[in-house]
Design an enzyme around this catalytic site. Structure first.
Site, PDB file in Angstrom:
ATOM      1  N   VAL A   1      33.292  75.454  19.092  1.00  0.00           N
ATOM      2  CA  VAL A   1      33.371  74.713  17.841  1.00  0.00           C
ATOM      3  C   VAL A   1      31.950  74.314  17.468  1.00  0.00           C
ATOM      4  CG1 VAL A   1      34.476  72.805  16.627  1.00  0.00           C
ATOM      5  CG2 VAL A   1      35.613  73.827  18.607  1.00  0.00           C
TER       6      VAL A   1
ATOM      7  N   ASP B   1      29.343  70.583   8.048  1.00  0.00           N
ATOM      8  CA  ASP B   1      29.047  69.461   7.159  1.00  0.00           C
ATOM      9  C   ASP B   1      30.241  68.541   6.912  1.00  0.00           C
ATOM     10  OD1 ASP B   1      26.447  70.360   6.837  1.00  0.00           O
ATOM     11  OD2 ASP B   1      26.999  71.650   5.141  1.00  0.00           O
ATOM     12  N   THR B   2      31.402  68.884   7.476  1.00  0.00           N
ATOM     13  CA  THR B   2      32.600  68.077   7.227  1.00  0.00           C
ATOM     14  C   THR B   2      33.118  67.511   8.550  1.00  0.00           C
ATOM     15  OG1 THR B   2      34.187  69.870   7.556  1.00  0.00           O
ATOM     16  CG2 THR B   2      33.191  69.675   5.349  1.00  0.00           C
TER      17      THR B   2
ATOM     18  N   ARG C   1      24.438  78.450  26.285  1.00  0.00           N
ATOM     19  CA  ARG C   1      25.419  78.083  27.305  1.00  0.00           C
ATOM     20  C   ARG C   1      26.259  79.277  27.760  1.00  0.00           C
ATOM     21  NH1 ARG C   1      23.457  74.265  24.635  1.00  0.00           N
ATOM     22  NH2 ARG C   1      23.418  72.100  25.353  1.00  0.00           N
TER      23      ARG C   1
ATOM     24  N   GLU D   1      44.603  75.945  18.698  1.00  0.00           N
ATOM     25  CA  GLU D   1      45.751  76.649  19.269  1.00  0.00           C
ATOM     26  C   GLU D   1      45.668  76.795  20.788  1.00  0.00           C
ATOM     27  OE1 GLU D   1      45.461  77.077  15.122  1.00  0.00           O
ATOM     28  OE2 GLU D   1      43.987  77.913  16.523  1.00  0.00           O
TER      29      GLU D   1
ATOM     30  N   HIS E   1      35.760  68.131   9.968  1.00  0.00           N
ATOM     31  CA  HIS E   1      36.643  69.097  10.631  1.00  0.00           C
ATOM     32  C   HIS E   1      36.255  69.276  12.099  1.00  0.00           C
ATOM     33  CE1 HIS E   1      39.351  72.518  10.957  1.00  0.00           C
ATOM     34  NE2 HIS E   1      38.364  73.214  11.491  1.00  0.00           N
TER      35      HIS E   1
ATOM     36  N   TRP F   1      38.142  82.660  17.000  1.00  0.00           N
ATOM     37  CA  TRP F   1      37.117  82.062  16.142  1.00  0.00           C
ATOM     38  C   TRP F   1      35.837  81.957  16.961  1.00  0.00           C
ATOM     39  CZ3 TRP F   1      37.366  81.373  11.081  1.00  0.00           C
ATOM     40  CH2 TRP F   1      36.375  80.612  10.467  1.00  0.00           C
TER      41      TRP F   1
END
Length: 159
Positions: free
Chosen positions: A84, A88-89, A130, A61, A91, A25
């Site tokens: 990450v 808006d949530t 970064r 994971e 999560h 991801w």
């Protein structure tokens, strides 16, 4: 070697095997982190066979993958790379908390260091900054940290 602390040369280590686990991801970010880490190991004359890269679907994971790698007993350090990006949530908060606590748990319970290379950022530009941009190179820093922590571990075990 990255430029974040040029006054502190890396210790020379021998026979060190490193596993890198990168989340797929936000792969365009984790690929850059991994490439920078691999470059540090290349510059330190690590044989290619001594640095193994694994992929997992996402940041959550990473902890499981690192724990499985540690259980093999084949590696002296594990680096986890993820990215990450806040949305808006809530999560974002759950994922960041999960991976942070998971890596902290592994570091307190296991015999080898797990290096936290997970970027937790507000937007994609902060992540890119970064990965060799204006905010440093967190991939190179993770590789350097793995080398320093392995050196530390060897010194403590030799007491």
């Amino acid at each position: 070697m990255s430029t974040h602390n040029p006054q502190a040369p890396l210790p020379k280590v021998e026979n060190m095997r490193v596993a890198i686990v990168k989340a797929m991801w936000n792969g365009h970010i984790t690929d850059k982190l991994t490439a920078s880490a691999l470059e540090v190991f290349r510059q330190q004359n690590f044989p290619e066979r001594d640095v193994v890269v694994f992929e997992v679907p996402g940041a959550v994971e990473l902890t499981y993958a690192a724990s499985q790698i540690i259980e093999t007993g084949l590696f002296d350090a594990v680096i986890v790379f993820g990215c990450v990006i806040k949305g808006d949530t809530p999560h974002f908060d759950y994922v960041c908390q999960s991976v942070t606590q998971g890596v902290a748990m592994l570091n307190s319970d296991c015999d080898i260091p797990v290096i936290f290379g997970v970027l937790t950022v507000n937007d994609e530009q902060q992540a890119l900054d970064r990965c060799g941009g204006c905010c440093g190179d967190k991939g190179a820093e993770a590789a350097e940290t793995a080398i320093r922590m392995h050196d530390f571990t060897v010194k403590v075990r030799d007491l």
